[in-house]
Design a protein around this motif. Structure first.
Motif, PDB file in Angstrom:
ATOM      1  N   UNK A 198      37.911  56.605  64.042  1.00 29.87           N
ATOM      2  CA  UNK A 198      37.213  56.165  62.837  1.00 29.87           C
ATOM      3  C   UNK A 198      37.338  54.654  62.648  1.00 29.87           C
ATOM      4  N   UNK A 199      36.269  54.084  62.117  1.00 30.28           N
ATOM      5  CA  UNK A 199      36.260  52.663  61.750  1.00 30.28           C
ATOM      6  C   UNK A 199      36.208  52.594  60.228  1.00 30.28           C
ATOM      7  N   UNK A 200      37.205  51.926  59.625  1.00 32.91           N
ATOM      8  CA  UNK A 200      37.129  51.635  58.195  1.00 32.91           C
ATOM      9  C   UNK A 200      36.617  50.215  58.060  1.00 32.91           C
ATOM     10  N   UNK A 201      35.653  50.013  57.201  1.00 33.37           N
ATOM     11  CA  UNK A 201      34.967  48.725  57.112  1.00 33.37           C
ATOM     12  C   UNK A 201      34.611  48.461  55.655  1.00 33.37           C
ATOM     13  N   UNK A 202      34.226  47.223  55.348  1.00 33.25           N
ATOM     14  CA  UNK A 202      33.718  46.900  54.017  1.00 33.25           C
ATOM     15  C   UNK A 202      32.814  45.668  54.130  1.00 33.25           C
ATOM     16  N   UNK A 203      31.731  45.650  53.376  1.00 30.41           N
ATOM     17  CA  UNK A 203      30.827  44.487  53.336  1.00 30.41           C
ATOM     18  C   UNK A 203      31.535  43.354  52.590  1.00 30.41           C
ATOM     19  N   UNK A 204      31.297  42.113  53.010  1.00 27.43           N
ATOM     20  CA  UNK A 204      31.979  40.961  52.400  1.00 27.43           C
ATOM     21  C   UNK A 204      31.755  40.886  50.883  1.00 27.43           C
ATOM     22  N   UNK A 205      30.556  41.252  50.423  1.00 28.94           N
ATOM     23  CA  UNK A 205      30.281  41.187  48.974  1.00 28.94           C
ATOM     24  C   UNK A 205      31.098  42.221  48.211  1.00 28.94           C
ATOM     25  N   UNK A 206      31.219  43.413  48.779  1.00 27.27           N
ATOM     26  CA  UNK A 206      32.039  44.450  48.133  1.00 27.27           C
ATOM     27  C   UNK A 206      33.523  44.077  48.162  1.00 27.27           C
ATOM     28  N   UNK A 207      33.945  43.397  49.211  1.00 25.68           N
ATOM     29  CA  UNK A 207      35.332  42.925  49.278  1.00 25.68           C
ATOM     30  C   UNK A 207      35.613  41.992  48.087  1.00 25.68           C
ATOM     31  N   UNK A 208      34.744  41.013  47.885  1.00 27.36           N
ATOM     32  CA  UNK A 208      34.943  40.060  46.786  1.00 27.36           C
ATOM     33  C   UNK A 208      34.834  40.748  45.425  1.00 27.36           C
ATOM     34  N   UNK A 209      33.866  41.664  45.305  1.00 28.31           N
ATOM     35  CA  UNK A 209      33.700  42.381  44.034  1.00 28.31           C
ATOM     36  C   UNK A 209      34.912  43.274  43.730  1.00 28.31           C
ATOM     37  N   UNK A 210      35.484  43.857  44.793  1.00 24.63           N
ATOM     38  CA  UNK A 210      36.676  44.705  44.610  1.00 24.63           C
ATOM     39  C   UNK A 210      37.857  43.873  44.117  1.00 24.63           C
ATOM     40  N   UNK A 211      38.005  42.669  44.678  1.00 19.79           N
ATOM     41  CA  UNK A 211      39.095  41.787  44.222  1.00 19.79           C
ATOM     42  C   UNK A 211      38.885  41.428  42.749  1.00 19.79           C
ATOM     43  N   UNK A 212      37.644  41.128  42.369  1.00 16.25           N
ATOM     44  CA  UNK A 212      37.358  40.822  40.957  1.00 16.25           C
ATOM     45  C   UNK A 212      37.644  42.034  40.065  1.00 16.25           C
ATOM     46  N   UNK A 213      37.280  43.211  40.537  1.00 18.57           N
ATOM     47  CA  UNK A 213      37.510  44.462  39.791  1.00 18.57           C
ATOM     48  C   UNK A 213      39.010  44.686  39.559  1.00 18.57           C
ATOM     49  N   UNK A 214      39.806  44.432  40.601  1.00 15.40           N
ATOM     50  CA  UNK A 214      41.276  44.582  40.508  1.00 15.40           C
ATOM     51  C   UNK A 214      41.840  43.622  39.448  1.00 15.40           C
ATOM     52  N   UNK A 215      41.289  42.389  39.414  1.00 14.53           N
ATOM     53  CA  UNK A 215      41.728  41.400  38.423  1.00 14.53           C
ATOM     54  C   UNK A 215      41.333  41.844  37.019  1.00 14.53           C
ATOM     55  N   UNK A 216      40.053  42.232  36.856  1.00 16.18           N
ATOM     56  CA  UNK A 216      39.542  42.616  35.529  1.00 16.18           C
ATOM     57  C   UNK A 216      40.271  43.850  34.980  1.00 16.18           C
ATOM     58  N   UNK A 217      40.504  44.822  35.853  1.00 20.01           N
ATOM     59  CA  UNK A 217      41.130  46.086  35.416  1.00 20.01           C
ATOM     60  C   UNK A 217      42.664  45.999  35.409  1.00 20.01           C
ATOM     61  N   UNK A 218      43.183  44.840  35.868  1.00 21.04           N
ATOM     62  CA  UNK A 218      44.644  44.633  35.947  1.00 21.04           C
ATOM     63  C   UNK A 218      45.330  45.767  36.717  1.00 21.04           C
ATOM     64  N   UNK A 219      44.756  46.097  37.868  1.00 20.19           N
ATOM     65  CA  UNK A 219      45.328  47.155  38.711  1.00 20.19           C
ATOM     66  C   UNK A 219      46.478  46.576  39.526  1.00 20.19           C
TER      67      UNK A 219
END
Length: 303
Positions: A198-219
């Motif tokens: 299996x290959x786990x992958x992520x698009x660069x835009x989703x990577x950046x959005x996920x980091x922002x989501x983690x910051x906003x949600x204080x995860x």
């Protein structure tokens, strides 16, 4: 708009992805770099060696978020020297940032440290999430374990901590997409080995959005930053051939991969390990992927 973001080792591919994403969301962005201190395109670059204090640590006062991307690339032969550098580059930077945060009068609100989806065992059946994923025991997994241990073992009472377990980030100008595209254009875009990994992958835009989501949600804690659908290597390569418009791709056997890896000075583990990792914590907190589908991702990256 938030006040200040620091990206340690932010001059590479992922650093640039984050700069583009956050440049209008923070009043100030500071990049810690081994290069010279300067201001370029409204971004402040501050020299550090990722090992010791030299003045850069003052930048951490009153910061909203620190993101550490430091670490020697694993795309190399695992010689004794390279192994030592892979480990030290991750441990040293994490350690010194922990120390810098403890010295602050007004420490950063959130410290996000790189980790890797390679922390999980090779799996061709079980999906690995943050709760039940199996963490194994080999060089790469032990680097990841030591890295996270170093990150978490220092308590920072006023600073949230999150380790992002990232997979291959696919981007237009960097990451895993460029070499795969080249191989496919040369007609070598067939399956690697038996192709069932299996290959786990992520698009660069989703990577950046996920980091922002983690910051906003204080995860806090460890979070898999990967797309929701890992895909077998043979399917991944087939979809890439189709997207590029190449009708065939020669499969590359394990023995040929071993031969080629020696020539281009890398390790076949990077291609043959089955990373069957899913982003359970992101999805259960409501994160929505823009590019959860590989066909859509390839179409976007090739446009």
């Amino acid at each position: 708009m938030k006040n200040k973001l620091i990206i340690a080792a932010g001059t590479g591919f992922l650093g640039n992805v984050l700069i583009q994403h956050f440049k209008n969301k923070f009043e100030e962005i500071v990049i810690l770099t081994r290069g010279k201190s300067e201001i370029k395109n409204q971004i402040k670059y501050v020299n550090w060696n990722a090992k010791s204090f030299s003045g850069w640590e003052k930048e951490l006062e009153n910061v909203d978020v620190v993101i550490n991307l430091a670490g020697k690339s694993v795309d190399c032969r695992y010689t004794k020297k390279n192994k030592a550098e892979i480990l030290a580059s991750r441990i040293d930077s994490t350690k010194i940032l922990n120390e810098a945060i403890l010295q602050c009068e007004n420490p950063p609100k959130h410290f996000i440290n790189s980790s890797t989806a390679t922390i999980y065992s090779h799996s061709e059946d079980k999906e690995m999430d943050e709760y039940t994923g199996e963490i194994g025991n080999d060089f790469s997994m032990n680097v990841a374990k030591t890295w996270e241990k170093t990150f978490y073992e220092v308590e920072t009472p006023k600073t949230l901590k999150t380790a992002i377990r990232t997979s291959i980030v696919l981007g237009k100008n960097g990451g895993g997409f460029i070499p795969l595209k080249k191989l496919t254009l040369f007609g070598l875009g067939g399956k690697n080995g038996n192709g069932s990994q299996f290959v786990s992958w992520i698009h660069e835009k989703d990577f950046a959005k996920a980091v922002e989501f983690i910051i906003e949600k204080e995860l806090s804690g460890s979070i898999n930053v990967v797309s929701p659908k890992p895909i077998r290597n043979k399917e991944f390569m087939k979809k890439l051939q189709k997207a590029i418009g190449i009708p065939f791709g020669l499969p590359i056997s394990k023995s040929l991969l071993e031969f080629g890896a020696k020539i281009i000075k890398t390790e076949i583990e990077l291609v043959l390990k089955s990373r069957n990792v899913i982003p359970k914590r992101l999805t259960e907190n409501g994160f929505e992927f823009e590019f959860g589908d590989l066909d859509k991702t390839f179409k976007n990256l090739l446009s």
